[in-house]
Design an enzyme around this catalytic site. Structure first.
Site, mmCIF file in Angstrom:
data_model
loop_
_atom_site.group_PDB
_atom_site.id
_atom_site.type_symbol
_atom_site.label_atom_id
_atom_site.label_comp_id
_atom_site.label_asym_id
_atom_site.label_seq_id
_atom_site.Cartn_x
_atom_site.Cartn_y
_atom_site.Cartn_z
ATOM 1 N NE ARG A 58 -6.771 0.733 -5.088
ATOM 2 C CZ ARG A 58 -7.127 0.188 -6.041
ATOM 3 N NH1 ARG A 58 -7.763 -0.898 -6.300
ATOM 4 N NH2 ARG A 58 -7.290 1.620 -7.333
ATOM 5 C CG HIS A 101 -7.958 -6.208 -10.167
ATOM 6 N ND1 HIS A 101 -7.734 -5.572 -9.067
ATOM 7 C CD2 HIS A 101 -7.746 -5.562 -10.878
ATOM 8 C CE1 HIS A 101 -7.166 -4.435 -8.940
ATOM 9 N NE2 HIS A 101 -7.762 -4.097 -10.299
#
Ligand code: NAD
Length: 318
Positions: free
Chosen positions: A156, A180
């Site tokens: 991303r 995460h």
């Protein structure tokens, strides 16, 4: 003995089905067994994907529903079972800790009856909690449990930075590390773009909008929730990440990727799983790299450790 071409996918909803389809399209398996509490869903996915095998673009991969016995000769077990955060909910994956810890325990207690050989690819959230629980509560070789971790944030991040400079995201190297989730952080000290030097990009590209690191960092965390709020779930990016790891293992790549595992004294940490760069070969995680982080990035890693540890404590995990 292990069948190098066999994959078991546990959880066949949004994420599991996307992983299934990428594995078949990339021809990373010859047989795939699907397991879900909702076996109708698994059967539906198996049928739908099997129909695609008639196409000349498909390799004839055998896709079927399975039981935990299928783990006996599996080379890979991909775990995507358990709920996700839903559109409109509090944007924090850590709130899934108690529910998904129970689900991970029930699934893993089945897996260990049949194998200690398969590479386990962890996807269920909260990813670092799930990875820690299965790694520490079961007698399974730790190097074979790989949490997808901040590889997805890293993809991303590369996309966000590449969009800013209108370049190929694959020109961008460097890592997002930590949790995460909301405590993922860009390790700017590791970032480079086509060898141009991160500090010189505005100069080369003469951009009106100078890069704001803060905006990139905030956008990186927000973008996952944007996907969830816009389409209901995320699945395509994570499926690509899962395939990246499967391929690295299958081809014995010795490639270095950020991923989650229980910390083994790196940065003095042991009581959590977190993502740092790790070398991946056919044996799994063969090295974990304690990259030199400047003080501000080190603080962010410690913050990630604290929030994952708090989530583990909250879920009653030692
Ligand atoms: P979902 O709620 O749509 O599906 C979960 C599936 O798990 C359901 O089909 C359910 O029947 C099954 N399940 C529940 N308990 C089970 C058990 N004990 N055994 C077998 N199957 C069981 O969720 P989703 O959108 O497919 O997401 C799955 C998981 O992946 C979530 O935890 C989500 O947060 C996570 N996720 C992780 C990443 C990442 O980067 N790590 C990215 C996206 C999603």
């Amino acid at each position: 003995s292990v069948n190098r071409g066999k994959v078991v996918i546990i959880g066949t909803s949004n994420v599991g089905s996307a992983v299934l389809n990428k594995i078949t399209d990339f021809q990373l398996a010859s047989e795939i067994a699907l397991i879900d509490l909702d076996m109708d869903r698994a059967r539906g996915e198996a049928l739908d994907t099997s129909h695609a095998m008639s196409s000349p673009y498909s390799t004839n991969i055998k896709v079927h529903t399975g039981t935990y016995e299928d783990c006996r000769d599996a080379a890979f077990i991909v775990i995507t079972a358990g709920p996700s955060i839903l559109p409109g909910e509090t944007p924090d994956r850590l709130k899934l800790a108690s529910t998904n810890t129970k689900i991970m325990r029930s699934i893993f207690s089945e897996i260990v009856k049949y194998t200690k050989e398969a590479m386990i690819i962890m996807i269920t959230n909260p990813l670092d909690v799930a990875t820690y629980v299965v790694s520490t509560e079961f007698d399974y070789p730790r190097e074979k449990i790989l949490g997808t971790g901040t590889m997805l944030e890293t993809y991303r991040f590369r996309y966000i930075l590449a969009e800013h400079y209108d370049m190929d995201p694959k020109n961008i190297h460097g890592y997002v590390l930590g949790e995460h989730g909301n405590d993922a952080f860009v390790a700017w000290s590791t970032v480079n773009c086509a060898g141009l030097g991160i500090d010189h990009l505005d100069e080369y590209f003469h951009f009106k909008n100078k890069l704001s690191r803060k905006e990139v960092e905030q956008g990186l965390i927000q973008t996952a929730y944007d996907v969830i709020n816009l389409k209901g779930f995320t699945n395509t990016g994570i499926a690509m990440v899962a395939c990246r790891f499967i391929k690295a293992i299958l081809y014995n790549e010795h490639t270095i990727l950020p991923c989650a595992a229980v910390m083994n004294g790196e940065y003095g940490m042991r009581d959590v799983a977190l993502s740092i760069p790790r070398m991946i070969s056919q044996d799994g995680i063969v090295r974990s790299l304690e990259v030199h982080l400047p003080e501000d990035e080190m603080e962010k890693l410690v913050r990630a450790q604290k929030s994952v540890r708090a989530a583990l404590d909250g879920a009653g995990v030692k």
